[in-house]
Design an enzyme around this catalytic site. Structure first.
Site, PDB file in Angstrom:
ATOM      1  N   ASN A 145       0.861  -1.451  -0.070  1.00  0.00           N
ATOM      2  CA  ASN A 145      -0.059  -0.072   0.072  1.00  0.00           C
ATOM      3  C   ASN A 145       0.931   1.430   0.115  1.00  0.00           C
ATOM      4  O   ASN A 145       1.508   1.539   0.837  1.00  0.00           O
ATOM      5  CB  ASN A 145      -0.788  -0.106   1.080  1.00  0.00           C
ATOM      6  CG  ASN A 145      -1.688   1.117   1.313  1.00  0.00           C
ATOM      7  OD1 ASN A 145      -1.620   2.168   0.397  1.00  0.00           O
ATOM      8  ND2 ASN A 145      -2.389   1.315   2.600  1.00  0.00           N
ATOM      9  N   TRP A 146       1.132   1.918  -1.091  1.00  0.00           N
ATOM     10  CA  TRP A 146       2.217   3.099  -1.274  1.00  0.00           C
ATOM     11  C   TRP A 146       1.470   4.177  -0.858  1.00  0.00           C
ATOM     12  O   TRP A 146       1.960   5.131  -0.604  1.00  0.00           O
ATOM     13  CB  TRP A 146       2.256   3.248  -2.545  1.00  0.00           C
ATOM     14  CG  TRP A 146       3.210   2.191  -3.291  1.00  0.00           C
ATOM     15  CD1 TRP A 146       3.632   0.900  -2.650  1.00  0.00           C
ATOM     16  CD2 TRP A 146       3.725   1.870  -4.646  1.00  0.00           C
ATOM     17  NE1 TRP A 146       4.346   0.200  -3.699  1.00  0.00           N
ATOM     18  CE2 TRP A 146       4.353   0.705  -4.630  1.00  0.00           C
ATOM     19  CE3 TRP A 146       3.602   2.656  -5.768  1.00  0.00           C
ATOM     20  CZ2 TRP A 146       5.023   0.237  -5.956  1.00  0.00           C
ATOM     21  CZ3 TRP A 146       4.290   2.254  -6.980  1.00  0.00           C
ATOM     22  CH2 TRP A 146       4.941   1.008  -7.262  1.00  0.00           C
ATOM     23  N   LYS A 147       0.062   4.211  -0.365  1.00  0.00           N
ATOM     24  CA  LYS A 147      -0.501   5.400   0.142  1.00  0.00           C
ATOM     25  C   LYS A 147      -0.279   6.590  -0.490  1.00  0.00           C
ATOM     26  O   LYS A 147       0.020   6.479  -1.867  1.00  0.00           O
ATOM     27  CB  LYS A 147       0.018   5.796   1.649  1.00  0.00           C
ATOM     28  CG  LYS A 147      -0.244   4.228   2.412  1.00  0.00           C
ATOM     29  CD  LYS A 147       0.004   4.721   3.956  1.00  0.00           C
ATOM     30  CE  LYS A 147      -0.292   3.240   4.714  1.00  0.00           C
ATOM     31  NZ  LYS A 147       0.014   3.052   6.043  1.00  0.00           N
ATOM     32  N   SER A 152       2.944  -2.406  10.084  1.00  0.00           N
ATOM     33  CA  SER A 152       4.333  -2.660  10.645  1.00  0.00           C
ATOM     34  C   SER A 152       4.933  -3.910  10.179  1.00  0.00           C
ATOM     35  O   SER A 152       5.901  -4.319  10.788  1.00  0.00           O
ATOM     36  CB  SER A 152       4.693  -2.047  12.157  1.00  0.00           C
ATOM     37  OG  SER A 152       4.217  -0.661  12.093  1.00  0.00           O
ATOM     38  N   GLY A 195       1.913   1.884  10.612  1.00  0.00           N
ATOM     39  CA  GLY A 195       2.910   3.069  10.599  1.00  0.00           C
ATOM     40  C   GLY A 195       3.531   3.444  11.964  1.00  0.00           C
ATOM     41  O   GLY A 195       4.284   4.525  11.867  1.00  0.00           O
ATOM     42  N   GLU A 227      -6.073  -5.064  10.204  1.00  0.00           N
ATOM     43  CA  GLU A 227      -4.818  -4.160  10.550  1.00  0.00           C
ATOM     44  C   GLU A 227      -5.284  -3.321  11.656  1.00  0.00           C
ATOM     45  O   GLU A 227      -6.105  -2.416  11.629  1.00  0.00           O
ATOM     46  CB  GLU A 227      -4.930  -3.012   9.180  1.00  0.00           C
ATOM     47  CG  GLU A 227      -4.677  -3.653   8.007  1.00  0.00           C
ATOM     48  CD  GLU A 227      -3.920  -2.703   7.012  1.00  0.00           C
ATOM     49  OE1 GLU A 227      -2.753  -2.976   6.567  1.00  0.00           O
ATOM     50  OE2 GLU A 227      -4.524  -1.740   6.740  1.00  0.00           O
ATOM     51  N   GLY A 260       2.604  -1.012   4.286  1.00  0.00           N
ATOM     52  CA  GLY A 260       2.595   0.278   3.752  1.00  0.00           C
ATOM     53  C   GLY A 260       4.312   0.514   3.734  1.00  0.00           C
ATOM     54  O   GLY A 260       4.881   0.495   2.713  1.00  0.00           O
ATOM     55  N   GLY A 261       5.088   1.108   4.817  1.00  0.00           N
ATOM     56  CA  GLY A 261       6.336   1.730   4.863  1.00  0.00           C
ATOM     57  C   GLY A 261       7.299   0.714   4.124  1.00  0.00           C
ATOM     58  O   GLY A 261       8.051   0.948   3.231  1.00  0.00           O
ATOM     59  N   GLU A 270      -7.259   4.440   7.480  1.00  0.00           N
ATOM     60  CA  GLU A 270      -6.829   6.124   7.011  1.00  0.00           C
ATOM     61  C   GLU A 270      -7.995   6.768   6.279  1.00  0.00           C
ATOM     62  O   GLU A 270      -7.895   7.792   6.032  1.00  0.00           O
ATOM     63  CB  GLU A 270      -5.541   6.118   6.332  1.00  0.00           C
ATOM     64  CG  GLU A 270      -4.354   5.939   7.236  1.00  0.00           C
ATOM     65  CD  GLU A 270      -3.093   5.301   6.679  1.00  0.00           C
ATOM     66  OE1 GLU A 270      -2.941   5.357   5.380  1.00  0.00           O
ATOM     67  OE2 GLU A 270      -2.336   5.057   7.457  1.00  0.00           O
ATOM     68  N   HIS A 330      -9.682   1.008   4.334  1.00  0.00           N
ATOM     69  CA  HIS A 330      -8.427   1.260   5.138  1.00  0.00           C
ATOM     70  C   HIS A 330      -8.664   2.194   6.302  1.00  0.00           C
ATOM     71  O   HIS A 330      -9.393   3.227   6.150  1.00  0.00           O
ATOM     72  CB  HIS A 330      -7.570   1.870   4.151  1.00  0.00           C
ATOM     73  CG  HIS A 330      -5.770   1.895   4.675  1.00  0.00           C
ATOM     74  ND1 HIS A 330      -5.737   2.704   5.717  1.00  0.00           N
ATOM     75  CD2 HIS A 330      -4.843   1.061   4.690  1.00  0.00           C
ATOM     76  CE1 HIS A 330      -4.257   2.282   6.259  1.00  0.00           C
ATOM     77  NE2 HIS A 330      -3.912   1.282   5.602  1.00  0.00           N
TER      78      HIS A 330
END
Ligand code: PGA
Length: 268
Positions: free
Chosen positions: A9-11, A227, A188, A182, A248-249, A97, A95
């Site tokens: 997930n590159w956000k 994470s 994150g 999640e 993500g990261g 976010e 998601h």
């Protein structure tokens, strides 16, 4: 046997040229990996480039959100047929976010801005059904906040999100979805959920799916997200109920993402 999945997930990272370059590196490293379904969920404006770059490889393009209507006067929205037309195969839905209820906004954002992130249980269901109807695989997210975990309501919250996401879906449609657990507090933050606890919640989710899908719940993929990194992926991937990751990261660098894919392949 469920095929593992590793979804990045590159956000809101990577412009078109950066996205193309990252996709190219990932294809070079793991583009021939047949044991894992690999998905790159890029910003809308990058999807054309990512889909083209991954074409012919085992890597697929995914979006991070979708509108539930195919076309119309909805300024700024993007629909399933539009995503399919550029070669997209997956879409993340719900998601945290994007779910307004979490209230995870930076402290200096005035309340007026909070409504911009408007997903809720109903929109998640409508988006997932629209995606399925149009030929996209939805990756449906669920998870509790830290307050909910401390209050001991994790299972109730997650169960409610999953049941709401599946409303009015046929068994076949539910079977075509991917789910992602999640925990909001792990996203994150570098604070990963303990592997056995993540496994327990994923197993609980599978139990909820089984209430709606007679015998197929064993075939539905449930990912863990929050994470996930090269140094904790093995412990998560060996868990019997965890079928992959929504990352993500660690998905923003080709070598670390490839590491996660390779770890997932070992469990196939
Ligand atoms: P993270 O993000 O891996 O950076 O924690 C996961 C996600 O938001 O899907």
């Amino acid at each position: 046997m469920r095929k593992p999945m590793m979804a990045g997930n590159w956000k809101m990272y990577k412009n078109r040229d950066e996205a193309r370059a990252l996709a190219q590196e990932i294809v070079a490293l793991v583009g021939a990996e047949e044991a894992v379904d690999i998905v790159l969920c890029a910003p809308f404006v990058d999807l054309c480039a990512v889909a083209k770059m991954t074409d012919g490889s085992k890597v697929s393009a995914g979006a991070q959100d979708v509108m539930w209507i195919d076309e119309g006067a909805y300024t700024g929205e993007v629909s399933t047929p539009m995503l399919v037309a550029v070669g997209c195969k997956y879409v993340i839905v719900g998601h945290s976010e994007r779910r307004g209820r979490f209230g995870v906004w930076p402290k200096d954002w005035p309340e007026e801005l909070h409504a911009v992130f408007m997903d809720n249980d109903v929109s998640v269901n409508w988006k997932a059904r629209a995606a399925l109807a149009g030929g996209l695989t939805p990756i449906i997210c669920c998870g509790e906040t830290i307050d909910e975990r401390h209050a001991g309501t994790t299972d109730t919250i997650v169960r409610g999100q999953i049941l709401a996401a599946m409303a009015e879906m046929t068994e076949e449609q539910i079977g075509a979805c991917v789910f992602a657990y999640e925990p909001v507090w792990a996203i994150g933050t570098g604070e990963v959920c303990e592997a056995d606890e993540a496994n327990r919640v994923c197993g609980m989710i599978r139990g909820v799916l089984a209430e709606r899908v007679c015998c197929g719940a064993q075939n539905i993929r449930i990912l863990y997200g929050g994470s996930m990194k090269p140094d904790n992926v093995d412990g998560l991937m060996v868990q019997p109920e965890i079928d992959g990751g929504l990352v993500g990261g660690a998905a923003l660098k080709a070598d670390s993402f490839a590491c996660l894919v390779t770890a997932a392949a070992k469990t196939a």
